[in-house]
Structure formats: C-alpha cells, structure tokens
Enzyme design. Structure first.
Site, PDB file in Angstrom:
ATOM      1  N   HIS A  16       0.805  -1.226  -0.012  1.00  0.00           N
ATOM      2  CA  HIS A  16      -0.024  -0.202  -0.038  1.00  0.00           C
ATOM      3  C   HIS A  16       0.882   1.399   0.076  1.00  0.00           C
ATOM      4  O   HIS A  16       0.714   2.119   0.885  1.00  0.00           O
ATOM      5  CB  HIS A  16      -0.941   0.143   1.087  1.00  0.00           C
ATOM      6  CG  HIS A  16      -1.710  -1.076   1.192  1.00  0.00           C
ATOM      7  ND1 HIS A  16      -2.914  -1.385   2.219  1.00  0.00           N
ATOM      8  CD2 HIS A  16      -1.767  -2.325   0.409  1.00  0.00           C
ATOM      9  CE1 HIS A  16      -3.644  -2.526   2.033  1.00  0.00           C
ATOM     10  NE2 HIS A  16      -2.906  -2.961   1.085  1.00  0.00           N
ATOM     11  N   GLU A 105     -12.829   0.382  -6.332  1.00  0.00           N
ATOM     12  CA  GLU A 105     -13.256   1.625  -6.708  1.00  0.00           C
ATOM     13  C   GLU A 105     -12.585   2.334  -8.071  1.00  0.00           C
ATOM     14  O   GLU A 105     -11.452   2.379  -8.220  1.00  0.00           O
ATOM     15  CB  GLU A 105     -13.297   2.580  -5.705  1.00  0.00           C
ATOM     16  CG  GLU A 105     -13.723   2.149  -4.422  1.00  0.00           C
ATOM     17  CD  GLU A 105     -13.603   2.758  -3.170  1.00  0.00           C
ATOM     18  OE1 GLU A 105     -13.809   2.615  -2.070  1.00  0.00           O
ATOM     19  OE2 GLU A 105     -13.280   4.124  -3.485  1.00  0.00           O
ATOM     20  N   TYR A 115     -12.820   9.642   1.234  1.00  0.00           N
ATOM     21  CA  TYR A 115     -13.317   8.399   0.496  1.00  0.00           C
ATOM     22  C   TYR A 115     -13.740   7.339   1.334  1.00  0.00           C
ATOM     23  O   TYR A 115     -13.983   6.199   0.785  1.00  0.00           O
ATOM     24  CB  TYR A 115     -12.282   8.347  -0.581  1.00  0.00           C
ATOM     25  CG  TYR A 115     -12.404   9.218  -1.611  1.00  0.00           C
ATOM     26  CD1 TYR A 115     -13.231   9.233  -2.624  1.00  0.00           C
ATOM     27  CD2 TYR A 115     -11.943  10.504  -1.532  1.00  0.00           C
ATOM     28  CE1 TYR A 115     -13.480   9.986  -3.644  1.00  0.00           C
ATOM     29  CE2 TYR A 115     -11.871  11.525  -2.279  1.00  0.00           C
ATOM     30  CZ  TYR A 115     -12.722  11.447  -3.415  1.00  0.00           C
ATOM     31  OH  TYR A 115     -12.875  12.381  -4.291  1.00  0.00           O
TER      32      TYR A 115
END
Length: 176
Positions: A16, A105, A115
């Site tokens: 990430h 998404e 978000y």
C-alpha cells in the site's frame, strides 16, 4: 537526480505504497500515497499516508488553494491506489483504488474529499453522505491498476476522452 521530499516524510512499507504521479492542468503535481498497510492512516490528517497529495513545482510547496491550509493533502480516506489520471477536457482528477476484499473503486477526486477507508469499502456497507461515493465499484475485486484517458486518433472516435484502466486479477482492460 533531485529528491524533493524530506527523508521519512512519506514513509514506505512492503504494501500500500501508492506512488502514482500526475500533473494537473495548472502545473501542480498530484501524488498518490497508500495507507502503508495501516488503515487508520487514511483518516489521520496529521500524516500523508492514505491520501492524494498536491504540490506546486519545482520545490514541492503547498498550493495556497489546497483544501487543508498549509497541508499537501488534497483528498483522504484512501487505501491502496495504483492509478491517477487527469481528464483531458475538464482537468478533473480520477483514481483507481483497491479495496480489501469486497469492492474496488474508480473515483472522481474532489478537493478535501473523504473516500471513507477504513469505514467503507466501495459502497459497502451502504452509501454514506459523510464520504465521497465511488463512480463505479467492482465486486468481486479486480484490483484496478494503471489508468489513462485516450486522446489519440487510432481508435474509433467513441473512445476519445474515455477512461481506460487495467486490472490485475482478471488481466483485462476496461473502458469507462
């Protein structure tokens, strides 16, 4: 080689990390940073992880019109993004984001937008007005990666200014 950030300003880990860069119409630089495998980073406005950052060049200063005064944070609540692209006609920023297990998404990034990660993944458990809803979601997850808007002349005109992205899980190219 010129390093433009201070050591450790945007920490890295095995997962990430983000790292996608794109230039806006106004010459600013957008940078995607992942949550560094720590979901709480995405909601913490005190660090730069799990965010889309926006800088002025050439010295990576914070634009005066960023949504959080004195901060490079442009949007937050992101988990793990692999794609950023600027619409060639409007200059609007778009992003691909990998969910944990339920929904991936495609997002239209708005200044100051939250978000929702880790509270929501895509539209799950339900759309929440406190968060910016994705333009589209993918379940089961497909792991959307790189993205671009097509502006060329080699494909039919119907594809001009269309968003294309690839996915890691199914090895496909999508047009949105």
């Amino acid at each position: 080689l010129t390093v433009l950030t201070r050591p450790g300003e945007i920490p890295t880990d095995w997962y990430h990390n983000g790292g996608t860069l794109v230039f806006g119409f106004d010459g600013t630089l957008f940078v995607a940073s992942g949550d560094n495998y720590t979901p709480s980073n995405a909601q913490d406005l005190g660090n730069l992880l799990g965010k889309v950052l926006r800088y002025e060049l050439p010295n990576l200063t914070v634009p005066a019109n960023n949504p959080f005064a004195g901060s490079p944070i442009y949007s937050y609540g992101h988990r793990n993004h692999f794609g950023l692209a600027i619409h060639p006609m409007t200059g609007v920023l778009y992003q691909t984001e990998n969910g944990l297990a339920i929904q991936d998404e495609i997002n239209r990034i708005v200044p100051g937008g939250n978000y929702g990660w880790p509270s929501v993944e895509g539209n799950h458990p339900a759309p929440n007005p406190a968060y910016v809803s994705p333009l589209s979601t993918y379940s089961p997850t497909i792991a959307p990666t790189g993205m671009t808007f097509y502006t060329g002349e080699h494909f039919p005109p119907a594809y001009r200014n269309v968003l294309f992205f690839s996915d890691y899980n199914m090895n496909r190219v999508h047009a949105v």
